[in-house]
Design a protein around this motif. Structure first.
Motif, mmCIF file in Angstrom:
data_model
loop_
_atom_site.group_PDB
_atom_site.id
_atom_site.type_symbol
_atom_site.label_atom_id
_atom_site.label_comp_id
_atom_site.label_asym_id
_atom_site.label_seq_id
_atom_site.Cartn_x
_atom_site.Cartn_y
_atom_site.Cartn_z
ATOM 1 N N THR A 315 49.984 22.376 3.238
ATOM 2 C CA THR A 315 51.164 21.394 3.311
ATOM 3 C C THR A 315 51.573 21.684 4.680
ATOM 4 O O THR A 315 52.127 20.532 5.467
ATOM 5 C CB THR A 315 52.135 21.402 2.147
ATOM 6 O OG1 THR A 315 51.416 21.329 0.930
ATOM 7 C CG2 THR A 315 52.890 20.232 2.401
ATOM 8 N N ARG A 316 52.101 22.943 5.208
ATOM 9 C CA ARG A 316 52.881 22.972 6.314
ATOM 10 C C ARG A 316 51.996 22.901 7.437
ATOM 11 O O ARG A 316 52.406 22.158 8.441
ATOM 12 C CB ARG A 316 53.263 24.585 6.363
ATOM 13 C CG ARG A 316 54.106 25.105 5.350
ATOM 14 C CD ARG A 316 55.540 24.234 5.095
ATOM 15 N NE ARG A 316 56.174 24.535 4.082
ATOM 16 C CZ ARG A 316 57.346 24.179 3.840
ATOM 17 N NH1 ARG A 316 57.900 23.076 4.363
ATOM 18 N NH2 ARG A 316 58.268 24.315 2.586
ATOM 19 N N LEU A 317 50.757 22.990 7.403
ATOM 20 C CA LEU A 317 49.857 22.608 8.578
ATOM 21 C C LEU A 317 49.766 21.216 8.796
ATOM 22 O O LEU A 317 49.780 20.749 9.722
ATOM 23 C CB LEU A 317 48.100 23.314 8.318
ATOM 24 C CG LEU A 317 47.577 23.264 9.448
ATOM 25 C CD1 LEU A 317 47.971 23.664 10.688
ATOM 26 C CD2 LEU A 317 46.134 23.702 8.952
ATOM 27 N N GLY A 318 49.672 20.386 7.632
ATOM 28 C CA GLY A 318 49.766 18.939 7.790
ATOM 29 C C GLY A 318 51.048 18.336 8.257
ATOM 30 O O GLY A 318 50.868 17.584 9.129
ATOM 31 N N LEU A 319 52.178 19.060 7.956
ATOM 32 C CA LEU A 319 53.312 18.616 8.519
ATOM 33 C C LEU A 319 53.379 18.782 10.048
ATOM 34 O O LEU A 319 54.065 18.119 10.651
ATOM 35 C CB LEU A 319 54.603 19.298 7.685
ATOM 36 C CG LEU A 319 55.067 18.752 6.450
ATOM 37 C CD1 LEU A 319 55.936 19.614 5.812
ATOM 38 C CD2 LEU A 319 55.538 17.570 6.486
ATOM 39 N N TYR A 320 52.701 20.119 10.381
ATOM 40 C CA TYR A 320 52.804 20.217 11.991
ATOM 41 C C TYR A 320 51.987 19.308 12.501
ATOM 42 O O TYR A 320 52.541 18.594 13.598
ATOM 43 C CB TYR A 320 52.148 21.508 12.210
ATOM 44 C CG TYR A 320 51.716 21.812 13.490
ATOM 45 C CD1 TYR A 320 52.473 22.160 14.526
ATOM 46 C CD2 TYR A 320 50.347 21.765 13.849
ATOM 47 C CE1 TYR A 320 52.271 22.393 15.927
ATOM 48 C CE2 TYR A 320 50.161 21.636 15.219
ATOM 49 C CZ TYR A 320 50.942 21.920 16.269
ATOM 50 O OH TYR A 320 50.500 22.194 17.460
ATOM 51 N N ASN A 321 50.866 18.677 12.015
ATOM 52 C CA ASN A 321 50.054 17.590 12.654
ATOM 53 C C ASN A 321 50.730 16.259 12.643
ATOM 54 O O ASN A 321 50.361 15.532 13.543
ATOM 55 C CB ASN A 321 48.495 17.616 11.894
ATOM 56 C CG ASN A 321 47.812 18.913 12.417
ATOM 57 O OD1 ASN A 321 47.754 19.356 13.657
ATOM 58 N ND2 ASN A 321 47.184 19.461 11.300
ATOM 59 N N ALA A 322 51.400 16.166 11.827
ATOM 60 C CA ALA A 322 52.152 14.622 11.414
ATOM 61 C C ALA A 322 53.385 14.711 12.316
ATOM 62 O O ALA A 322 53.767 13.667 12.792
ATOM 63 C CB ALA A 322 52.581 14.538 9.933
ATOM 64 N N LEU A 323 53.933 15.557 12.606
ATOM 65 C CA LEU A 323 55.302 15.819 13.363
ATOM 66 C C LEU A 323 55.019 16.218 14.780
ATOM 67 O O LEU A 323 56.065 15.931 15.479
ATOM 68 C CB LEU A 323 56.408 16.768 12.902
ATOM 69 C CG LEU A 323 56.700 16.371 11.136
ATOM 70 C CD1 LEU A 323 57.346 17.791 10.682
ATOM 71 C CD2 LEU A 323 57.816 15.220 11.425
ATOM 72 N N LYS A 324 53.830 16.797 15.347
ATOM 73 C CA LYS A 324 54.098 17.450 16.623
ATOM 74 C C LYS A 324 54.083 16.298 17.791
ATOM 75 O O LYS A 324 54.865 16.642 18.649
ATOM 76 C CB LYS A 324 52.461 17.938 16.741
ATOM 77 C CG LYS A 324 51.572 16.911 16.593
ATOM 78 C CD LYS A 324 50.021 17.904 16.834
ATOM 79 C CE LYS A 324 48.722 16.780 16.783
ATOM 80 N NZ LYS A 324 47.454 17.740 16.782
ATOM 81 N N ASP A 325 53.854 15.075 17.391
ATOM 82 C CA ASP A 325 54.079 13.950 18.514
ATOM 83 C C ASP A 325 55.633 13.460 18.486
ATOM 84 O O ASP A 325 56.244 13.121 19.535
ATOM 85 C CB ASP A 325 53.210 12.789 18.321
ATOM 86 C CG ASP A 325 51.627 13.141 18.719
ATOM 87 O OD1 ASP A 325 51.582 14.253 19.564
ATOM 88 O OD2 ASP A 325 50.717 12.929 18.131
ATOM 89 N N SER A 326 55.906 13.277 17.307
ATOM 90 C CA SER A 326 57.228 12.493 17.169
ATOM 91 C C SER A 326 58.358 13.607 17.158
ATOM 92 O O SER A 326 59.506 13.400 17.486
ATOM 93 C CB SER A 326 57.453 11.744 15.867
ATOM 94 O OG SER A 326 57.150 12.803 14.778
ATOM 95 N N ASP A 327 58.418 14.689 16.592
ATOM 96 C CA ASP A 327 59.294 15.672 16.590
ATOM 97 C C ASP A 327 58.669 17.350 16.853
ATOM 98 O O ASP A 327 58.614 17.881 15.953
ATOM 99 C CB ASP A 327 60.245 15.732 15.381
ATOM 100 C CG ASP A 327 61.327 16.559 15.217
ATOM 101 O OD1 ASP A 327 61.657 17.219 15.892
ATOM 102 O OD2 ASP A 327 62.193 16.208 14.013
ATOM 103 N N PRO A 328 58.668 17.415 18.123
ATOM 104 C CA PRO A 328 57.986 18.748 18.358
ATOM 105 C C PRO A 328 58.635 20.099 17.688
ATOM 106 O O PRO A 328 57.933 20.917 17.301
ATOM 107 C CB PRO A 328 57.922 18.891 19.883
ATOM 108 C CG PRO A 328 57.894 17.488 20.165
ATOM 109 C CD PRO A 328 58.938 16.867 19.241
ATOM 110 N N LYS A 329 60.080 20.083 17.996
ATOM 111 C CA LYS A 329 60.806 21.145 17.209
ATOM 112 C C LYS A 329 60.560 21.339 15.887
ATOM 113 O O LYS A 329 60.291 22.472 15.269
ATOM 114 C CB LYS A 329 62.169 20.820 17.728
ATOM 115 C CG LYS A 329 63.033 22.104 17.115
ATOM 116 C CD LYS A 329 64.784 22.032 17.576
ATOM 117 C CE LYS A 329 65.482 23.056 17.016
ATOM 118 N NZ LYS A 329 67.219 22.831 17.308
#
Length: 560
Positions: A315-329
């Motif tokens: 799940t955490r890896l999926g969240l990273y991929n989903a957020l990396k463009d809109s919220d890098p932090k």
């Protein structure tokens, strides 16, 4: 116990039950009450509430003289089952470990195996694969000694799940293929569906997505034929996982759209979390990262609650991929959590421990084979002498006991059915056909048929087994004696023809009779069926039926 004391006990028990009811006692409170008092009254109160919750097939009640070890075994084992069902896995573990020493007393391998198997499943849920492997291996060794292919398929499936969870899919594949072979011999579709579900997970991990999908689809088809929508929803999650990697996104989403509402309704949090992860993946692949975040967030909350670190890491890896463009932090925070989880789940100690367990299991299998050879020869001599002496010394006593037993059983049978003789003939024909087919496929080489002598032997054996079941008591030694064979001769010949031990062969006939009665005689209760299959108490019958078919007799009637 005198009449006066019996009356006082009944009054005390009624008062205790009444008091607990007034307090609105639930299962948790009643289990805690038993832990403090450990007496018959509190044990009976626990099982009254479990029966009220429809968690057990029938009410289990203990007599005043029941010893404390039996009470602890039953209450703590069922407490572990209860908490596992409630997804309170740490409490389930604690009660399972408390029950295990008491399950090991009395030399009842079925009870001991049930507890070991339950603990293996609990430790899997806790991501403690080292302890899961220890208990699953102990369960498999007990099942292997029994010679029951259905029980062996169950414990092999548990071992496959453990190695799967420990990121050793090749090792898991070895066990799941053995499980499939045994399940096919047992001809248990419910068990087969469960094992196909595990095979789906293993081949997904190995990257063979088409095979993963095929196994999940086979499991789904079985569950749908049985009308088991809850299990079918879990299979749809497995199908969606494979379809996602096969880039068949619309099909994956369609399966998840159907599965997620059912999983929510069932309260199946582990499978719901996985389904939400899969839906997040579908959203990512179809360029909808904001929707993916929504699904991943809900999945993360579930896995944190369950302390399921393995699935949380995905799940955490999926969240990273989903957020990396809109919220890098925020994406980097998820990546750090992913790395911490990955490092903590799989230590080298765990991998080495599982490797040792696998090697020990293979070594124990060889030892069991050698031990069986030595024991069979030694026991043949000892048993032959012992049987002759016992029959000579106790013949009159056995005749008297059997006469009383037969009279009691006949009284019961007269109340249940006036056509019991006709039913026995139906059972004989039914089981003879089944066991002859089983013998042809299991005991002979493919394409080789039974000769007349083997057919006569099987027919005589089945007749004797059914006669003894009708008399209310059955064991391999008595069957051998009725056939004018020593236990050793009987075991050797039956094994050569069918590939099964006498105990496994007898158990097949008893379980087929049980299923036939449940299918064709709705007027019989579960306890009636237990008596007609030569079980002295309903809990043992329920446990044997569940081992044979994967569900309890009551669940079988409901599914039917």
């Amino acid at each position: 116990m005198t009449y006066h004391n019996s009356f006082r006990y009944v009054v005390a028990m009624l008062l205790a039950t009444w008091a607990l009811a007034l307090m609105g006692a639930n299962v948790d409170e009643l289990i805690q009450s038993f832990d403090k008092k450990q007496n018959v009254a509190t044990a009976n109160a626990v099982f009254q509430q479990l029966d009220k919750e429809q968690f057990t097939d029938e009410l289990l009640a203990f007599k005043p003289a029941t010893n404390a070890d039996t009470l602890r075994q039953q209450v703590w084992y069922w407490a572990a089952e209860w908490y596992y069902d409630q997804q309170q896995f740490e409490l389930a573990r604690d009660y399972g470990l408390k029950a295990l020493p008491h399950c090991k007393t009395g030399n009842n391998r079925v009870v001991e195996g049930d507890c070991e198997n339950l603990l293996g499943a609990i430790f899997i849920r806790l991501s403690d694969y080292k302890n899961a492997a220890i208990h699953a291996k102990a369960c498999y060794e007990l099942d292997r000694r029994s010679g029951d292919p259905d029980m062996m398929s169950s414990s092999l499936n548990t071992l496959a799940k453990i190695y799967m969870g420990a990121r050793q899919p090749r090792e898991a594949e070895k066990y799941i293929l053995q499980a499939i072979d045994n399940a096919k011999k047992a001809q248990n579709p419910t068990r087969m569906a469960v094992i196909y579900g595990t095979a789906n997970e293993i081949y997904h991990s190995l990257g063979d997505e088409q095979k993963a999908y095929d196994y999940a689809k086979q499991a789904f088809d079985i569950n749908m034929r049985q009308g088991d929508k809850s299990s079918a929803a879990m299979r749809q999650v497995g199908m969606a996982s494979a379809l996602l990697w096969l880039k068949r996104y619309d099909e994956a989403k369609s399966n998840l759209d159907a599965a997620i509402p059912q999983l929510r309704a069932d309260g199946n949090l582990p499978s719901l979390g996985v389904a939400l992860n899969q839906m997040g993946g579908v959203m990512l692949q179809t360029k909808r990262p904001a929707e993916a975040v929504k699904y991943y967030r809900e999945a993360a909350d579930i896995f944190v609650k369950l302390k399921d670190y393995y699935n949380e890491s995905h799940t955490r890896l999926g969240l990273y991929n989903a957020l990396k463009d809109s919220d890098p932090k925020a994406a980097m925070a998820e990546m750090e959590r992913y790395k911490a989880l990955k490092d903590s789940i799989y230590s080298s100690e765990t991998a080495e421990s599982l490797g040792r367990n696998s090697a020990e299991l293979e070594n124990n299998e060889l030892q069991l084979e050698n031990e069986a050879q030595r024991t069979s020869t030694r026991n043949a001599i000892l048993i032959g002498v012992a049987v002759a002496l016992v029959l000579l010394a106790l013949g009159v006593l056995v005749w008297w006991i059997m006469r009383r037993r037969n009279k009691r059983q006949n009284d019961i049978n007269e109340q249940l059915s006036a056509n019991i003789d006709e039913l026995r003939e139906q059972y004989r024909q039914l089981h003879l056909n089944y066991d002859a087919a089983m013998a042809t496929t299991s005991g002979k080489h493919e394409g080789e048929s039974l000769n007349d002598s083997d057919k006569d032997f099987l027919e005589s054996t089945v007749n004797v087994v059914n006669e003894l079941i009708g008399e209310g008591q059955i064991d391999a030694a008595t069957v051998a004696a009725r056939l004018n064979l020593s236990p050793y001769q009987f075991r050797q010949r039956l094994s050569a023809i069918t590939g099964n031990t006498p105990q496994a062969f007898i158990q097949v006939i008893r379980m087929r009779r049980a299923r036939h009665l449940l299918d064709n005689h709705p007027e019989l209760s579960v306890s009636d069926v237990a008596r007609l299959c030569a079980y002295n108490d309903t809990p043992n019958f329920t446990r044997a039926f569940k081992n044979a078919f994967g569900i309890t007799p009551s669940q079988y009637l409901t599914n039917r």
